[in-house]
Scaffold this active site. Sequence first.
Site, PDB file in Angstrom:
ATOM      1  N   PHE A 290       0.825  -1.208   0.000  1.00  0.00           N
ATOM      2  CA  PHE A 290       0.000   0.000   0.000  1.00  0.00           C
ATOM      3  C   PHE A 290       0.864   1.265   0.000  1.00  0.00           C
ATOM      4  O   PHE A 290       1.778   1.371  -0.800  1.00  0.00           O
ATOM      5  CB  PHE A 290      -1.013  -0.071   1.138  1.00  0.00           C
ATOM      6  CG  PHE A 290      -1.930  -1.260   1.006  1.00  0.00           C
ATOM      7  CD1 PHE A 290      -3.055  -1.195   0.187  1.00  0.00           C
ATOM      8  CD2 PHE A 290      -1.641  -2.468   1.641  1.00  0.00           C
ATOM      9  CE1 PHE A 290      -3.878  -2.307   0.017  1.00  0.00           C
ATOM     10  CE2 PHE A 290      -2.462  -3.579   1.476  1.00  0.00           C
ATOM     11  CZ  PHE A 290      -3.585  -3.489   0.670  1.00  0.00           C
ATOM     12  N   SER A 291       0.616   2.207   0.910  1.00  0.00           N
ATOM     13  CA  SER A 291       1.286   3.511   0.826  1.00  0.00           C
ATOM     14  C   SER A 291       2.779   3.459   1.101  1.00  0.00           C
ATOM     15  O   SER A 291       3.467   4.457   0.889  1.00  0.00           O
ATOM     16  CB  SER A 291       0.624   4.500   1.777  1.00  0.00           C
ATOM     17  OG  SER A 291      -0.645   4.877   1.301  1.00  0.00           O
ATOM     18  N   THR A 292       3.287   2.331   1.546  1.00  0.00           N
ATOM     19  CA  THR A 292       4.737   2.184   1.653  1.00  0.00           C
ATOM     20  C   THR A 292       5.378   2.500   0.314  1.00  0.00           C
ATOM     21  O   THR A 292       6.493   3.025   0.249  1.00  0.00           O
ATOM     22  CB  THR A 292       5.091   0.753   2.089  1.00  0.00           C
ATOM     23  OG1 THR A 292       4.413   0.454   3.313  1.00  0.00           O
ATOM     24  CG2 THR A 292       6.584   0.599   2.294  1.00  0.00           C
TER      25      THR A 292
END
Length: 395
Positions: free
Chosen positions: A71-73
Site C-alpha cells: 500500500f502507501s509504503t
Amino acid sequence: MTAETEPDGRPMCVDPRFQTTADRFFDTFRTTAHGGGAAAAYLHGELVLDVWAGWRAKDLRWTHDTVTMCFSTGKGVASTVLHRLADRGLVDYDQPVAAYWPEFAAAGKDRITVRELMSHRAGLHNVRAIAPTREILLDNDAFANALAAGSPDPRRFRGPGYHAVTYGNLVAEVAARVTGKDFTTLLREEVAEPLGVDEFWFHVPLDHRVRIARVFPTVKPGPLPWSTTGRLLSAVPGLRAVAEAGMAAGFDELVRSPEAHDAVMPGWNGVFSAEALAKMYVALANGGVVDAKRYLSADRIRQMAQVQTRDRDYVLGIRPNWRLGYHPAWLRIPEPPLGSIGHYGFGGSGAWADPETGLSFAFVSNRLGNALQPITDGRMSRIGGAAIEAARRAA
C-alpha cells in the site's frame, strides 16, 4: 552474526545485537489468523536482520521469496525515483508541475510546484471526485488526464491534505514526462537495478505473481457496502476528507483482486519484499551511499529529509511533518528518531531510514490491521522501535 535456516534451505539473518527485534517479530505470527510477514534491517549498510514467519495463505507458509502488497509504503519508493531524477537535474522541486506536465495547469493549478505536490499540498486528495470509477483507477492515462483536469481543494493554502491514492500517480506522471519513459521502466532503472534487488513492483510480472501473499481480511469499514459507506462518510464534516482521499471506488475489491497488479498505482499497489525496501533505505540512512556506491548525492538526501510543512493535515487531522514524499518513523519508544525518513502503508507495512544511527528498516505483512479495523496496528511501531533501540546500543 547468527543465522537460522528455513525448511527450504535459505538462511535467516539475525545479528546478535538485534535478537530482541527478531523475538518481537516472531511473536507477531503465532497462528494463521495473524497471517505472515517479513522484517529486514541494515546497519551502516550491513544486513543485520532478515527474517520471515507465518502464512502467506491459509495453507501456505511465508517463505524467503514471498512478497506482498504494501500500500502507501510504495509512496516512499515512488518518491525516491523522482529524487534520483532531480539529482541529475531533470526535475527542480520549485518549478511548477506544469513546466513538465503542461496539461496540469488546468483549473488554476499552473503555479503548484513539485515541492508542494511532494508534500501533499497540491489539493488533489479527492480521489472519489477525480476517479469516480475503478476503470479510471486502472487506466494510467485516464487517471493522469483526470488529475490534470482536476480542481485543487482551497484548503491546500492552509495546510497539507494527504493524497492517499492520487500521490503516486502524480509523481509517476511527472517522472514519465521528464524522461519519456513509463514508470515501470523507471522503477527498474532507478531503483531495482542500481540496488541489485528485483522485488520492486507496481505492475507485477506475471511469472512472479505466484509469490504474492494473499492480503486479508476483506476491507470493510462497517455493515454497509464500501461505496455506500464512502458516500455517507463524505457527508460527515469531520470524516469527509478521509473518505474523499482514501475510499476510492472499488478499492475494497481491488485490494484482493489480480487486477490490482495489472496497473501502475504507486500511491497504493506496490508489491515488495522487506529486504528490498530496507536495501533502498540504506542510501537514505547513509548519506546517499549503498554497497559502497553513490546512489543519491549527500545534498539530495539533506533536501529529501527537510520538513516541508508543520501544519495540520486536513485529511489525517494530525501534523505529519511531511518531508518531500516521506514522513518520520512513528515508533513506540520514549525517544523516537525525529530525523528519520520513510513511509508507512495501509494495514501496517512500512519502511524507513534513520541517518543518526545509520539504520534502515522494513516490515511487511499480509495481515491488514487488527481484529477491530484493517487500517493499521502497532506491529511496525513495536518491532521498529526494538530495531532503533538496538542500533543505538550498537553505536
